[in-house]
Every structure is written in C-alpha cells, then in structure tokens.
Design an enzyme around this catalytic site. Structure first.
Site, short mmCIF file in Angstrom:
data_model
loop_
_atom_site.label_atom_id
_atom_site.label_comp_id
_atom_site.label_asym_id
_atom_site.label_seq_id
_atom_site.Cartn_x
_atom_site.Cartn_y
_atom_site.Cartn_z
N GLY A 157 2.36 2.00 10.71
CA GLY A 157 3.26 3.14 10.57
C GLY A 157 3.96 3.53 11.86
O GLY A 157 4.57 4.59 11.95
N LYS A 197 0.15 4.30 -0.25
CA LYS A 197 -0.47 5.49 0.33
C LYS A 197 -0.23 6.72 -0.55
O LYS A 197 -0.20 6.59 -1.76
CB LYS A 197 0.04 5.70 1.76
N HIS A 245 -9.52 0.66 5.05
CA HIS A 245 -8.24 0.94 5.72
C HIS A 245 -8.49 1.87 6.90
O HIS A 245 -9.32 2.77 6.83
CB HIS A 245 -7.26 1.58 4.72
N GLU A 290 -6.93 4.30 8.00
CA GLU A 290 -6.76 5.74 7.72
C GLU A 290 -8.04 6.31 7.11
O GLU A 290 -8.41 7.46 7.38
CB GLU A 290 -5.54 5.95 6.81
N GLU A 316 -5.27 -5.41 10.45
CA GLU A 316 -4.27 -4.37 10.68
C GLU A 316 -4.56 -3.67 12.00
O GLU A 316 -5.37 -2.72 12.04
CB GLU A 316 -4.31 -3.34 9.55
N SER A 337 3.44 -2.39 10.23
CA SER A 337 4.90 -2.36 10.37
C SER A 337 5.57 -3.69 9.99
O SER A 337 6.51 -4.12 10.66
CB SER A 337 5.30 -1.94 11.79
N ASN A 362 0.87 -1.18 0.00
CA ASN A 362 0.00 0.00 0.00
C ASN A 362 0.91 1.24 0.00
O ASN A 362 1.52 1.55 1.01
CB ASN A 362 -0.88 -0.03 1.26
C1 PEP Z 1 -0.75 0.00 5.96
O1 PEP Z 1 -0.84 1.17 5.67
O2 PEP Z 1 -1.63 -0.78 5.56
C2 PEP Z 1 0.38 -0.45 6.75
C3 PEP Z 1 0.33 -1.66 7.24
O3 PEP Z 1 1.42 0.44 6.94
P1 PEP Z 1 2.85 0.11 7.62
O4 PEP Z 1 3.37 -1.16 7.02
O5 PEP Z 1 3.71 1.29 7.28
O6 PEP Z 1 2.61 -0.03 9.08
#
Ligand code: PEP
Length: 254
Positions: A173, A11, A95, A97, A167, A213, A9
C-alpha cells in the site's frame, strides 16, 4: 510447471453491489485467459453475492481471514467450513495487517493453516519483513521464523496445497515495490526454506506469490523472475481494468 496465480485482496472495500459489479466486469475482461488461476478475496459480507456472480466463471473465491475452530462460542468469527459453504476455495492467512493491527502470532496463524487444510481449503499464507527488520539485517531470520512456525507440523502433501505470498511490509500500500532483484532473492530464500523443512519436490511445487504495490506497470518484470509464481494484489485489484492487465501479465526481463 507451476501455474501462476493472480489474487486480489479487496481488504475493507466495496459494498455487495460494488463487489458484484467489479467481478462481473473482471470476468468479461479476462474471459480468454486460461493459463492463470485468478482469485478474488472480497469482504465477508460480499462473499455470497460474489459467489453467485461468479457462477460459470473461472475466477475463484477466497476470504481474507478465518477463525481456526469449526464452531462454538466465538462471537464475531467465521470458520473455514462456513467459508467453504459460501463458495470459497481459499483463504488469506497471516497478512501483515492482521499480524500488525490485530496481534496475530505465528502460532495462531499455524492453527488457521491447519484448520483450513482440514476443511479442504487452500491457505494463502502471507509472510514478509518490515522496513526496520530489513534495514536491521533481520530479514532472513524473520522469514525463517514465519515459515518454520507458520508451517509447523504439516506433511509434504499438505504443504503442496499451500500458496505462500511474500509481501514485504514496507511495499504494501505504499507504492514502493520491491525491485525484481529483491523479490527474486526473497523468493529463492523462501523456496529454500520449504525445501529444508519438507523436500525439494515439495519446494518446487509450491507457488510463491509476490505482494506489495503490484501494478500493471511492474507486474511484467516481477513475473519474469523464475521463483515469482504470481501476485497478491491489494489496491490495483479494486479496478477491473488494472487487475485484468495484471492477470494478462507478459513476463519481461528488465
Ligand atoms: C496486500 O494487501 O496484500 C497488498 C499487496 O496491497 P497493495 O497491492 O495495495 O500493496
């Protein structure tokens, strides 16, 4: 049985040129990988360019969002059919976000899931609890609500086309990955929810990705868990070397 998926992803990162360079470098680095489905999700404006750069590659294209109507007076929005037209085969929905920053509800996400399936696209359906919810003992209730409402009204056949991404919001992040035990526990719980809502065959067929992460140095342990069928990767998907290493994970029990 379940083919692993590693999805990136991107972003809100990368110009069209940068996105095409990244995917070209990535394709070269994972050319020999055949047993993993690899997906990249660039910004809308890069989709056409990346689709062209991916011609002949096994990497497939996803979008990061969609609007659940085929067309109409929806300024600024993009429909599933247009994403398919530009070369996408999957779309990320739900997601955290989008839930947190853009106020997306379970009901709205459910509309997107249905619109994607209708258009012949694969939803990558994200769920996960916040730190407060986990610490307040609400994690199971939150996951149950997100799964029940987000997947409401689907047939078993439709459900088998969906990929779920667990997630935990506190791991996205932040550099804090869920422990393998935490991931295993949540994934088993989610598979149980799918079994309860649909049936066991469907639950066993559905891929459940872990996101939060994921990096080259923790993917091997996560992928050793029986119910972890892949990863949705944010930050580490922006570098070809790191993402290629994640795609070439080697499941290793810690
Ligand atoms: C994500 O945005 O779906 C995500 C898992 O980000 P990160 O790997 O940076 O934590």
């Amino acid at each position: 049985m379940r083919t692993p998926i590693i999805a990136g992803n991107w972003k809100l990162h990368k110009t069209v040129d940068e996105a095409c360079d990244l995917v070209t470098a990535l394709s070269a680095q994972i050319a020999e990988v055949s047993d993993v489905e690899v997906i990249v999700a660039p910004v809308f404006t890069s989709l056409a360019g990346v689709a062209a750069a991916l011609k002949g590659s096994k990497i497939t294209l996803a979008a990061q969002n969609c609007f659940p109507e085929p067309q109409g007076a929806y300024t600024g929005e993009v429909s599933p059919a247009l994403l398919k037209d530009v070369g996408c085969s999957a779309v990320i929905v739900g997601h955290s976000e989008r839930r947190q920053l853009f106020g997306e509800t379970d009901t709205f996400i459910n509309r997107k899931v249905k619109a994607l399936l209708e258009a012949g696209l694969q939803p990558i359906f994200c769920i996960g609890e916040t730190l407060d919810e986990r610490e307040g003992g609400e994690m199971y209730d939150v996951l149950q609500r997100q799964v029940h409402k987000g997947l409401e009204g689907l047939s078993s056949e439709q459900m088998q086309k969906i990929v779920i991404a667990y997630e935990p919001v506190w791991a996205i992040g932040t550099g804090k990955t869920a422990s393998t035990e935490q991931a295993a526990e949540a994934h088993a719980f989610i598979r149980g929810l799918v079994s309860g809502l649909f049936d066991n065959v469907t639950a066993e067929a559905v891929r459940i990705l872990y996101g939060g992460s994921v990096k080259p140095d923790n993917v091997d342990a996560l992928m050793a868990e029986a119910d972890v069928d892949g990863a949705l990767v944010g930050g580490a998907s922006l570098k070809a070397d790191d993402f290629a290493r994640i795609v070439r994970f080697k499941p290793t029990k810690g």
